[in-house]
Design an enzyme around this catalytic site. Structure first.
Site, PDB file in Angstrom:
ATOM      1  N   HIS A  25       6.335   2.995  20.772  1.00 12.54           N
ATOM      2  CA  HIS A  25       5.425   4.078  22.254  1.00 12.54           C
ATOM      3  C   HIS A  25       6.544   3.918  22.994  1.00 12.54           C
ATOM      4  O   HIS A  25       5.981   4.300  24.502  1.00 12.54           O
ATOM      5  CB  HIS A  25       4.512   3.013  22.372  1.00 12.54           C
ATOM      6  CG  HIS A  25       4.618   1.575  21.785  1.00 12.54           C
ATOM      7  ND1 HIS A  25       4.878   0.748  21.184  1.00 12.54           N
ATOM      8  CD2 HIS A  25       4.725   0.784  23.853  1.00 12.54           C
ATOM      9  CE1 HIS A  25       5.308  -0.500  21.890  1.00 12.54           C
ATOM     10  NE2 HIS A  25       4.869  -0.872  23.096  1.00 12.54           N
ATOM     11  N   SER A  33       3.306   2.850  14.785  1.00  4.43           N
ATOM     12  CA  SER A  33       2.473   1.940  14.693  1.00  4.43           C
ATOM     13  C   SER A  33       3.329   0.531  13.765  1.00  4.43           C
ATOM     14  O   SER A  33       4.666   0.323  13.306  1.00  4.43           O
ATOM     15  CB  SER A  33       2.143   1.869  12.329  1.00  4.43           C
ATOM     16  OG  SER A  33       1.402   1.000  12.161  1.00  4.43           O
ATOM     17  N   GLU A  77       4.576  -6.115   0.285  1.00  2.75           N
ATOM     18  CA  GLU A  77       4.264  -4.889  -0.337  1.00  2.75           C
ATOM     19  C   GLU A  77       4.533  -4.151   0.842  1.00  2.75           C
ATOM     20  O   GLU A  77       5.332  -2.380   0.938  1.00  2.75           O
ATOM     21  CB  GLU A  77       3.615  -4.203  -1.093  1.00  2.75           C
ATOM     22  CG  GLU A  77       2.572  -5.663  -2.645  1.00  2.75           C
ATOM     23  CD  GLU A  77       2.200  -6.589  -2.416  1.00  2.75           C
ATOM     24  OE1 GLU A  77       1.946  -7.501  -1.141  1.00  2.75           O
ATOM     25  OE2 GLU A  77       2.131  -7.477  -3.561  1.00  2.75           O
ATOM     26  N   PHE A 124      -2.569  -3.507  -5.143  1.00  2.00           N
ATOM     27  CA  PHE A 124      -1.542  -3.458  -4.161  1.00  2.00           C
ATOM     28  C   PHE A 124      -0.759  -2.702  -3.700  1.00  2.00           C
ATOM     29  O   PHE A 124      -0.563  -3.332  -2.115  1.00  2.00           O
ATOM     30  CB  PHE A 124      -0.694  -5.103  -4.961  1.00  2.00           C
ATOM     31  CG  PHE A 124      -1.691  -5.825  -5.718  1.00  2.00           C
ATOM     32  CD1 PHE A 124      -2.680  -6.375  -5.223  1.00  2.00           C
ATOM     33  CD2 PHE A 124      -1.407  -6.581  -6.796  1.00  2.00           C
ATOM     34  CE1 PHE A 124      -3.518  -7.229  -5.678  1.00  2.00           C
ATOM     35  CE2 PHE A 124      -1.814  -7.588  -7.875  1.00  2.00           C
ATOM     36  CZ  PHE A 124      -3.543  -7.896  -6.620  1.00  2.00           C
ATOM     37  N   GLN A 135      -8.333  -6.929  -9.331  1.00  2.00           N
ATOM     38  CA  GLN A 135      -6.407  -6.181  -9.831  1.00  2.00           C
ATOM     39  C   GLN A 135      -6.695  -4.742 -10.527  1.00  2.00           C
ATOM     40  O   GLN A 135      -5.669  -3.624 -11.142  1.00  2.00           O
ATOM     41  CB  GLN A 135      -6.058  -6.799 -11.087  1.00  2.00           C
ATOM     42  CG  GLN A 135      -6.458  -8.773 -11.183  1.00  2.00           C
ATOM     43  CD  GLN A 135      -5.036  -9.281 -10.367  1.00  2.00           C
ATOM     44  OE1 GLN A 135      -4.106  -9.257  -9.510  1.00  2.00           O
ATOM     45  NE2 GLN A 135      -6.318 -10.154  -8.795  1.00  2.00           N
TER      46      GLN A 135
END
Lengths: 620, 620
Positions: A70, A117, A364, A389, A425
């Site tokens: 930003h 983000s 991840e 995942f 899973q």
């Protein structure tokens, strides 16, 4: 020769003025976060960093990533000051005709990854830092974070992974202004409390006054001298610094100053900070090294995969083999794992190119973020884990789309066909997630031959791609002469008297073939299509099939009914006015054996046969 | 009276035996991670925790959350040992007819949230701990994590938020066995290195031998005595503990012992660890307190929202007003924010019920995870942020589905209609994400009246729900007597001679009404439907409209073309053989003014008019 202190101070003041003027012109935006960061940015751009300001894409340029996206106006102002484009352009901030968007995107030559983000830029910085090693360049990566974004877990994933890889070519800076959007941050200006965290995570950590340019210079030099681990500069700042009525005050987040008196007074107040004759004699030193350009191998020379029809092999294993093959063939290919390499078979790549295999452990977000950074610098990264995942990194995947990142995702263990491990899973929404990125190729092969061929296709094709692979072994049905263009499909069964078209992908291809055999024995013929390219879908083949089978189109997929193959086909055949009957998983599944689950959740041969019978009955 | 040490040791041995036997019976699963945790679980269940073992849902029971969900067999064995069900049931592990799934889910009465996606259980534990305060109960929450999962950033989000809320009723335990799935963890058994992190994050941190029951008892007692902050017990363990050939060795992750000799020898080896007469005289003390049951107010008595037709108000603001209204009315309602309360308007709730408003700062994963924990204990949690940042918690949303969690999500600032902030802040895939959860109600109101009414509906309805809200102000079009059932829709314009049906939601409702006016002036009439309930969609109304308008169905949405309103309507009308033309965003958008963007990306009145003309032409 270097930029003088007074010129740096004036440069910082000019960044402040430009940030106020551009946001006021736009009528929206974030001036105060630019003001807190201006001295840091000026010191980095005009003293610390080494780059060719006329060629922001130079592979050996030091990288600057604005994790606190930003603060875009201060970034744009810095590049204007560096001479890349005229300062007046800044006044087009946030206009539809300008690439100077509200938050930075790689539509701009000097932006590696889209930010906005929070907590993502620092992950991408891991990737650009790793890339320096890949290409043998001495460039350094600087990433400017906000203090608010330290609340994002991805920041601590990045902290771990940077330590793991001993990234001493990475320097983080946190603009600790103590103010979040809606209230004070959790730790305000408690610098030692924040420093304790970074030290505990193993970073060389320094605390500095973020408005004291010599102090910042000293910290950056210390970071450069630090070997074997990344460095973090915690810069104590005031949000709105330079404007007495605003600095350090809550309630000014994301507010442009009003045109006229308010903005004019602010600019005048800032102008008074200019020292000497207010000139900006800025020196930018060129890159630290010159690396060799990446080689681009001729993929037409790749050997064909060595599978024989009837071999039984899981597509996840064939994906691993294909990844290893392209990895051997193309030094731009890198692989990233989240501690499941022995399940996804990315360990096949590790064996052939260990120096381009990056472990992230069970994290991840940083795995995907690092892939984005690597892709921005010319690598072709393959992050992979269980498909379910990958949802952990969904916001990174989204921003990868905004970044037009050349990342090649793979998710294994899709669908209920994984069996006993149960719903936690099973990926049943990954096609929807990946199809939600415009331009992302979404591939879902059913056998080893098509899998390996498609790994090559996704590597060669510029742009984001995703391959979904399955856990169970499936027979090889394609020979070595078949080709699998992205956007194509394979008509596996057809005749002039087909009653319905069944469109499948992955494990349901085999259920469809079973249904074909059963129906054939009853004198009913159907068309069966392997839609290995879910996006782009082969609209012409689907439409032709719909027309040829009286509009009886049935899709069957090991995925929820929303956002997957059924919806893709539905839109394709809607052009011809045709509707689709979707066989898909429609409830939260449970543990069980793969075949039990495929049947229980409505996507087995038996259900396909029923659907064909119903369709045939309805259209008679 | 308490369980003797030898009984605890025997209980741990029995848990090990049961974990081996059940995974061997299943032929799949994770025995070694159960063996590392067995002493911890035995000490917690049969010495430390206080609960009614016959009534796992008792609101005052201490909570145990197995964040390392793959150790499910040891959890199941503990409840069998506690007498909840016969031990023989354990041998049905992972079978389709048993609720003893591969990873725990709330199909079981003693499971609060589904685990198996690492790094989530500790976030849910924040929620159960917060709930104890809400209901005034003395129950404590224990959460058992793996060391591998510390790589997940969500763990550190939880660490921050637990400190923020001074959760001294929360005790974490990390089973530090040093082995991940595919290799050693990043930090192995370097206990002090791990402890330094937790201390830096402000937790009362203890290191203990995880196989030394008295040492664990001491640590748990110290945690209980610690005030004002959460406690963490770092338990040094060996994966596979108790089986000499396996313990502490790599290569055994996720492998059941083979039936016959291998498993029999292991059980015999474990049996030898039984001390004394191998009896299990286990004592479980009942709950620490008795709290009052939650009141369930009569929602039919809620006052109507006070909007007048024509008022101009953003749906995000009406959502905030609605949230405050249900918050005042129902003490089960809690709200969670990620530092955007002044943009989402959740600050309206904070004003009326500050003690039930939980700040998470910019950490969406723990916000959602905590909501899941709160929901599991009877609260009705409303986590909210910008819709695009809910994707950050996508894996939590997914697992919330697997948990059948009664969580009420809201995402503001959807679509290109936010304008100048640009694509990083625009949610264009949130409908796809939320529709991917079976049973989730997905609501997308266009005006303030329907928004507030729907907030009440989503609160009353048991189960997961999502409301998507918009940034721009829109006119109120509904009066106070209108009702908005979930699964309904509103036909806003219709006649007997409608050429096409236009189905919209949110801001595109107003574009559709503009298109209606323009077409009407040209003598063309269309049907306009407000599909405020995107899931479940009002299939009957859509089908009836399709039939009445010669199958000319057009959807228009401020969302990507995949997985949203168009796909929902498409499946609904497919029943009648009808196809849908989808107007939606189809590329990565850029910054600009809302109206410019709505037009540029193909979802403005002009585009609707064009689509109606094309449809009318084609069907003539």
């Amino acid at each position: 020769m270097s930029t003088s202190l007074s010129a740096l101070q004036n440069a910082a003041t000019q960044l402040r003025i430009d940030s106020v003027r551009s946001t006021t012109a736009a009528g929206t935006g974030h001036p105060t976060t630019c003001l807190s960061a201006a001295d840091i940015v000026a010191t980095l751009f005009f003293d610390e960093m080494r780059f060719d300001a006329k060629n922001p894409r130079d592979p050996d340029n030091d990288r600057f990533i604005l994790s606190k996206g930003h603060a875009a106006p201060v970034l744009y102002a810095a590049w204007a000051a560096a001479g890349l484009f005229p300062r007046e352009e800044l006044l087009k901030l946030r206009q539809i005709g300008s690439d100077l968007e509200g938050h930075p995107t790689p539509r701009l030559s000097f932006v590696d990854v889209a930010t906005g983000s929070l907590g993502q830029g620092i992950c991408a910085a891991i990737g650009t830092a790793l890339n320096a090693r890949r290409i043998g360049s001495a460039y350094r990566t600087y990433v400017l974070c906000g203090d608010g974004e330290m609340a994002e877990g991805s920041v601590w994933e990045a902290a771990d992974v940077a330590l793991l890889h001993k990234l001493d070519n990475l320097c983080g800076i946190i603009d600790v202004n103590g103010l979040g959007q809606s209230q004070d941050t959790q730790f305000g200006h408690e610098m030692e409390l924040i420093a304790a965290r970074w030290r505990a995570f193993g970073w060389h950590t320094m605390v500095a006054d973020g408005h004291d340019i010599p102090a910042l210079q000293k910290a950056f030099a210390e970071a450069r001298a630090t070997k074997g681990r990344p460095s973090m500069v915690l810069a104590r700042t005031l949000k709105g610094k330079g404007l007495a009525a605003i600095e350090g005050k809550s309630g000014w987040h994301g507010k442009a100053l009003k045109k006229g008196e308010e903005a004019d007074a602010a600019v005048a107040e800032l102008q008074k900070r200019m020292t000497g004759d207010a000139k900006l004699e800025l020196t930018i030193e060129g890159p630290r090294s010159k690396s060799r350009p990446d080689a681009r191998p001729d993929y037409s020379k790749m050997p064909a995969p060595a599978y024989a029809k009837g071999d039984s092999i899981a597509t996840r294993e064939a994906w691993g083999a294909g990844l290893a093959a392209v990895g051997k063939f193309d030094s731009r290919v890198v692989a990233l794992d989240a501690d499941v390499k022995n399940s996804t078979f990315s360990d096949k790549f590790e064996k052939v190119a260990p120096e381009r295999f990056f472990q992230s452990f069970i994290a991840e977000q940083v795995m995907v973020g690092a892939a984005m950074g690597l892709a921005a610098r010319g690598a072709i990264p393959f992050p992979s884990t269980f498909a379910c995942f990958l949802t952990r990194a969904s916001d990174f995947v989204r921003m990868g789309g905004v970044s037009f990142s050349n990342v090649k995702y793979s998710g294994s263990h899709c669908g209920v066909s994984i069996g006993e491990d149960g719903p936690s899973q099973m990926a049943l929404e990954d096609l929807a997630m990946m199809r939600s990125v415009p331009g992302c190729a979404v591939l879902y092969p059913c056998d080893a031959m098509s899998t390996e061929r498609l790994v090559v296709e996704m590597t060669r094709r510029e742009g984001m791609a995703y391959m979904r692979t399955s856990r169970p072994k499936t027979p090889v049905i394609y020979g070595p002469d078949e080709t699998f263009p992205i956007g194509g499909s394979k008509v596996l069964r057809q005749s002039d008297s087909d009653t319905a078209t069944v469109i499948a992908a992955g494990v349901t291809v085999f259920e469809s073939l079973k249904a074909y055999d059963q129906l054939k024995s009853e004198g009913i013929s159907i068309r069966v299509i392997d839609a290995y390219s879910v996006q782009p879908i082969d609209a012409k083949t689907m439409l032709d099939a719909a027309k040829a089978t009286r509009g009886n189109v049935i899709t069957v997929e090991d995925h929820y009914a929303t956002g997957g193959l059924g919806d893709a086909v539905s839109e394709a055949v809607a052009e011809g006015g045709f509707a689709v009957r979707r066989l898909a998983v429609r409830e939260i599944p449970r543990s069980g054996q793969p075949d039990e689950l495929i049947d229980r959740y409505g996507i087995s041969a038996r259900h396909i046969v029923d659907a064909v019978r119903r369709a045939a009955g309805a259209s008679r």
